[in-house]
Design a protein around this motif. Structure first.
Motif, PDB file in Angstrom:
ATOM      1  N   LEU A  77       0.831  -1.205   0.000  1.00 13.79           N
ATOM      2  CA  LEU A  77       0.000   0.000   0.000  1.00 13.79           C
ATOM      3  C   LEU A  77       0.869   1.260   0.000  1.00 13.79           C
ATOM      4  N   LEU A  78       1.857   1.290   0.886  1.00 15.29           N
ATOM      5  CA  LEU A  78       2.742   2.449   0.978  1.00 15.29           C
ATOM      6  C   LEU A  78       3.561   2.641  -0.289  1.00 15.29           C
ATOM      7  N   GLU A  79       4.080   1.556  -0.836  1.00  9.18           N
ATOM      8  CA  GLU A  79       4.868   1.662  -2.070  1.00  9.18           C
ATOM      9  C   GLU A  79       4.030   2.167  -3.233  1.00  9.18           C
ATOM     10  N   LYS A  80       2.793   1.705  -3.316  1.00  7.18           N
ATOM     11  CA  LYS A  80       1.904   2.148  -4.392  1.00  7.18           C
ATOM     12  C   LYS A  80       1.606   3.644  -4.269  1.00  7.18           C
ATOM     13  N   ALA A  81       1.306   4.082  -3.055  1.00  9.75           N
ATOM     14  CA  ALA A  81       1.018   5.507  -2.831  1.00  9.75           C
ATOM     15  C   ALA A  81       2.254   6.369  -3.074  1.00  9.75           C
ATOM     16  N   ALA A  82       3.405   5.905  -2.625  1.00  5.14           N
ATOM     17  CA  ALA A  82       4.647   6.656  -2.842  1.00  5.14           C
ATOM     18  C   ALA A  82       4.950   6.770  -4.330  1.00  5.14           C
ATOM     19  N   LYS A  83       4.733   5.695  -5.062  1.00  7.06           N
ATOM     20  CA  LYS A  83       4.976   5.713  -6.503  1.00  7.06           C
ATOM     21  C   LYS A  83       4.069   6.714  -7.199  1.00  7.06           C
ATOM     22  N   GLN A  84       2.801   6.785  -6.777  1.00 10.65           N
ATOM     23  CA  GLN A  84       1.867   7.750  -7.375  1.00 10.65           C
ATOM     24  C   GLN A  84       2.331   9.180  -7.157  1.00 10.65           C
ATOM     25  N   GLU A  85       2.933   9.448  -6.013  1.00 12.94           N
ATOM     26  CA  GLU A  85       3.438  10.797  -5.727  1.00 12.94           C
ATOM     27  C   GLU A  85       4.874  10.984  -6.200  1.00 12.94           C
ATOM     28  N   ARG A  86       5.413   9.961  -6.858  1.00 14.89           N
ATOM     29  CA  ARG A  86       6.790   9.998  -7.373  1.00 14.89           C
ATOM     30  C   ARG A  86       7.799  10.305  -6.268  1.00 14.89           C
ATOM     31  N   ARG A  87       7.677   9.576  -5.181  1.00 15.62           N
ATOM     32  CA  ARG A  87       8.569   9.704  -4.030  1.00 15.62           C
ATOM     33  C   ARG A  87       9.126   8.336  -3.672  1.00 15.62           C
ATOM     34  N   ASN A  88      10.230   8.327  -2.948  1.00 15.37           N
ATOM     35  CA  ASN A  88      10.681   7.043  -2.433  1.00 15.37           C
ATOM     36  C   ASN A  88       9.894   6.750  -1.155  1.00 15.37           C
ATOM     37  N   LEU A  89       9.936   5.511  -0.741  1.00 16.76           N
ATOM     38  CA  LEU A  89       9.137   5.077   0.412  1.00 16.76           C
ATOM     39  C   LEU A  89       9.479   5.870   1.667  1.00 16.76           C
ATOM     40  N   SER A  90      10.756   6.082   1.909  1.00 16.60           N
ATOM     41  CA  SER A  90      11.195   6.805   3.100  1.00 16.60           C
ATOM     42  C   SER A  90      10.634   8.227   3.137  1.00 16.60           C
ATOM     43  N   SER A  91      10.715   8.922   2.020  1.00 14.27           N
ATOM     44  CA  SER A  91      10.203  10.289   1.953  1.00 14.27           C
ATOM     45  C   SER A  91       8.692  10.318   2.147  1.00 14.27           C
ATOM     46  N   PHE A  92       7.994   9.368   1.523  1.00 16.30           N
ATOM     47  CA  PHE A  92       6.540   9.318   1.653  1.00 16.30           C
ATOM     48  C   PHE A  92       6.120   9.105   3.100  1.00 16.30           C
ATOM     49  N   VAL A  93       6.761   8.148   3.768  1.00 13.54           N
ATOM     50  CA  VAL A  93       6.422   7.838   5.161  1.00 13.54           C
ATOM     51  C   VAL A  93       6.759   9.014   6.073  1.00 13.54           C
ATOM     52  N   ALA A  94       7.903   9.658   5.838  1.00  8.68           N
ATOM     53  CA  ALA A  94       8.293  10.802   6.667  1.00  8.68           C
ATOM     54  C   ALA A  94       7.294  11.947   6.529  1.00  8.68           C
ATOM     55  N   LEU A  95       6.880  12.250   5.300  1.00  6.94           N
ATOM     56  CA  LEU A  95       5.893  13.320   5.099  1.00  6.94           C
ATOM     57  C   LEU A  95       4.561  12.978   5.765  1.00  6.94           C
ATOM     58  N   ALA A  96       4.136  11.732   5.651  1.00  5.00           N
ATOM     59  CA  ALA A  96       2.877  11.306   6.273  1.00  5.00           C
ATOM     60  C   ALA A  96       2.954  11.443   7.793  1.00  5.00           C
TER      61      ALA A  96
END
Length: 64
Positions: free
Chosen positions: A32-51
């Motif tokens: 789920l996280l990887e799919k959402a991060a990919k949609q926002e064109r971010r790496n997983l770490s950046s996506f999780v940190a922003l969330a």
């Protein structure tokens, strides 16, 4: 896919991080996280940190 509002990188122009944070996810959560991060064109770490930052801000405002 319509492009959402641009969310700037949290690392742009900032000093290096001083600590690492480790997170553990089930396979389903990770997908789920990887799919959402990919949609926002971010790496997983950046996506999780922003969330985490987005979630922490209202929590701290409520307790102030």
């Amino acid at each position: 896919m319509a492009k959402r509002d641009h969310i700037p990188s949290r690392r742009t122009g900032k000093t290096p991080l001083g600590a690492k944070v480790f997170s553990y996810y089930t396979q389903e959560e990770r997908r789920l996280l990887e799919k959402a991060a990919k949609q926002e064109r971010r790496n997983l770490s950046s996506f999780v940190a922003l969330a985490a930052i987005e979630r922490a801000q209202p929590v701290l405002q409520l307790s102030a």
